[in-house]
Design an enzyme around this catalytic site. Structure first.
Site, short mmCIF file in Angstrom:
data_model
loop_
_atom_site.label_atom_id
_atom_site.label_comp_id
_atom_site.label_asym_id
_atom_site.label_seq_id
_atom_site.Cartn_x
_atom_site.Cartn_y
_atom_site.Cartn_z
N GLU A 86 -17.54 0.45 19.66
CA GLU A 86 -16.41 -0.47 19.56
C GLU A 86 -15.34 -0.12 20.59
O GLU A 86 -14.63 -1.00 21.08
CB GLU A 86 -15.82 -0.43 18.14
CG GLU A 86 -14.88 -1.60 17.85
CD GLU A 86 -14.53 -1.70 16.38
OE1 GLU A 86 -15.29 -2.35 15.64
OE2 GLU A 86 -13.51 -1.12 15.95
N HIS B 242 -39.26 13.04 11.22
CA HIS B 242 -40.40 12.34 10.64
C HIS B 242 -40.21 10.82 10.73
O HIS B 242 -40.85 10.07 10.01
CB HIS B 242 -40.59 12.77 9.19
CG HIS B 242 -40.93 14.21 9.05
ND1 HIS B 242 -42.23 14.68 9.05
CD2 HIS B 242 -40.14 15.31 8.96
CE1 HIS B 242 -42.22 16.00 8.93
NE2 HIS B 242 -40.97 16.40 8.88
N LYS C 124 -15.20 -13.11 13.45
CA LYS C 124 -14.28 -13.41 12.34
C LYS C 124 -13.71 -14.82 12.49
O LYS C 124 -13.64 -15.59 11.53
CB LYS C 124 -13.13 -12.39 12.32
CG LYS C 124 -13.51 -10.97 11.94
CD LYS C 124 -12.26 -10.11 11.94
CE LYS C 124 -12.55 -8.66 11.62
NZ LYS C 124 -11.33 -7.83 11.65
#
Length: 529
Positions: free
Chosen positions: A359, A390, A505
């Site tokens: 960001e 793994h 937004k």
């Protein structure tokens, strides 16, 4: 202090020198050479709170480091940091100061916003939070039934959730093992109602304090979850005003809202992803563990901030980490970095760093709005070891892309409990895995079988210490915040705004208001019936 010049990376003579050093260092050769132990010792930097940053397994040598010094000087990185903590308007996109360092100490002169001393303001908020937490812990403040609160739940999203959640999880086991655990903490962030419902169904509402974190008091996702919480509080037969506090700005509508029994303040000078050491992290950490533990966390961060002012690059961990990262990104052409903490306490730390880094430096224009012609922030991902071994380590070892690695490890676990299996305890096995992975990534393995051949040459660094404690956690957090800051300075981008977050937004609000462009309307029609 000399006048500061903000120039693009490619205009710097030192960067051109750095480009000439591409592929000039073989990590395997350096580590296998006689005196490898000397390299491991010499390529270490003492950080704050007893941590050490080691970069012996990075593709650098004395020549590279000398150019790093030249770049740091030419780009005025330390002068820019000094300007930032002394209150210059470094966030050019929003025309604001950048003051998260002030939440944990005074590095320079007094910083004033109008008639307000900002260091005094942050100290005052910390003190108010401490007093509130003490009342809750002592039973001086109780619910409508006269019962003590046992649980705290933070409602927020982005920086109001990721950082505080990662910090809480990092200290939860330590606090329990050291008699510092006060209240269980939960978090609600996703606007998906399943998130809120899952948390609310798992806690005793009557004994819970909810912290609503919203600087503006108008964040859509947070207010949506606020409505969920209020409904649950009422359905539990409780009074909303006995169960909610706010962390918000002084001008927020939440301040005078009778539904909130207290409000603690944040301001526009601290971005969400940098807010764990402000009231955003302070309220929940002080309630969960005690104000003294939050204070210790701040002191660890302050120690590392001090280290980040060190003028010698070889003694400044965050600056060295930043310079190596730029070399890997802009010279070696490596687009990704993996954060690999070998500590379950840091299970959500990579997620926080993902936001912090991507960001902040995911930008394609410079500080003046001009398009840049070089790459900036890398893609960040990671999981705790040994789980990651793994999972995605196959690609890290033998994939076509070389991915720089940042290991984090500690000599001791937090609980003090362990078991001996096959001659060693689990913690020893964990540390052995870290060392083995660093060597394997660096040196590789020869084999006549192509499937079992490991080329090596995969660069890594290591941050290590004794144990995850409030102090080491604070120092670790500050290290990465300062690394990201220095890299933003080098790339000449504004690391302190996030317009890319705002667009989604705005469009979501347009959909809800049914005020949409045709393309957006078509997609909305697929999803919203």
């Amino acid at each position: 202090m000399a006048e500061i010049a903000w120039n693009n990376l490619t205009s710097l003579e030192s960067f051109k020198k750095l480009q000439s050093l591409k592929d000039s260092v073989s990590i395997a050769k350096e580590l296998k050479a006689e005196g490898a132990a000397k390299r491991v010792s010499e390529y270490s930097i003492k950080m704050g709170a007893g941590l050490t940053y080691n970069y012996a397994a990075k593709a650098v040598d004395g020549r590279t480091i000398q150019v790093f010094k030249d770049l740091a000087k030419e780009a005025q990185l330390l002068e820019k940091f000094e300007a930032l903590y002394n209150g210059d308007v470094v966030n050019t996109g929003e025309g604001r100061m950048v003051l998260h360092h002030l939440t944990r100490g005074q590095l320079g002169k007094d910083v004033m916003a109008g008639s307000t001393n900002k260091r005094a303001f942050y100290v005052e908020q910390q003190k108010k939070i401490a007093e509130f937490a003490e009342k809750v812990h002592s039973g001086a403040l109780v619910n409508e039934k006269g019962e003590k609160y046992t649980t705290v739940c933070q409602i927020g999203i982005g920086g109001s959730d990721l950082g505080p959640r990662a910090m809480y999880l990092a200290l939860e086991n330590w606090a329990k093992a050291n008699n510092k655990f006060k209240m269980e903490a939960h978090f609600i962030s996703n606007v998906d109602p399943d998130d809120a419902v899952s948390v609310l169904n798992s806690i005793d509402i009557a004994k819970t304090i909810f912290i609503l974190v919203s600087k503006s008091g108008t964040t859509l996702e947070t207010l949506t979850n606020e409505s969920f919480v209020k409904e649950y509080i009422k359905n539990a037969g409780c009074e909303v005003s006995k169960h909610m506090i706010a962390v918000t700005s002084e001008t927020s509508p939440l301040v005078k809202n009778p539904d909130y029994m207290a409000a603690f303040f944040m301001d526009d000078y601290i971005g969400g992803r940098y807010s764990s050491t402000s009231a955003v992290g302070g309220a929940i950490l002080s309630l969960a563990f005690g104000a003294d533990i939050f204070d210790r966390f701040l002191k660890g961060a302050a120690e590392e901030d001090k280290n980040s002012t060190e003028k010698d690059v070889t003694k400044n961990a965050a600056l060295m980490d930043a310079l190596i990262g730029v070399y890997e990104r802009n010279v070696l052409g490596l687009p990704t970095t993996a954060i690999l903490p070998y500590s379950q306490a840091l299970s959500r730390f990579p997620a926080h760093l993902q936001q912090l880094d991507m960001e902040s430096n995911g930008k394609s224009v410079n500080r003046f709005g001009k398009e840049i012609d070089y790459v900036t922030g890398p893609v960040i991902f990671g999981e705790p070891g040994t789980n990651g071994q793994h999972s995605f380590y196959q690609l890290l070892h033998q994939g076509t892309d070389i991915i720089p690695l940042q290991f984090i490890a500690f000599n001791k676990n937090q609980t003090g409990k362990d078991v001996t299996i096959q001659g060693s305890v689990s913690q020893t096995k964990l540390c052995a895995n870290v060392a083995a992975q660093i060597v394997a990534f660096s040196c590789g393995k020869d084999s006549d079988n192509p499937n079992k051949f490991f080329k090596g040459g995969r660069p890594s660094s290591l941050i290590y210490g004794e144990q995850v404690t409030p102090e080491t956690l604070g120092a670790l957090l500050a290290h990465y915040e300062n690394k990201v800051m220095f890299q933003g300075f080098i790339w000449n981008v504004n690391s302190f705004d996030q317009e890319g977050v705002q667009l989604g937004k705005t469009l979501a609000k347009a959909v809800l208001a049914n005020d949409m462009e045709p393309t957006l309307k078509a997609y909305a029609g697929l999803l919203i019936k």
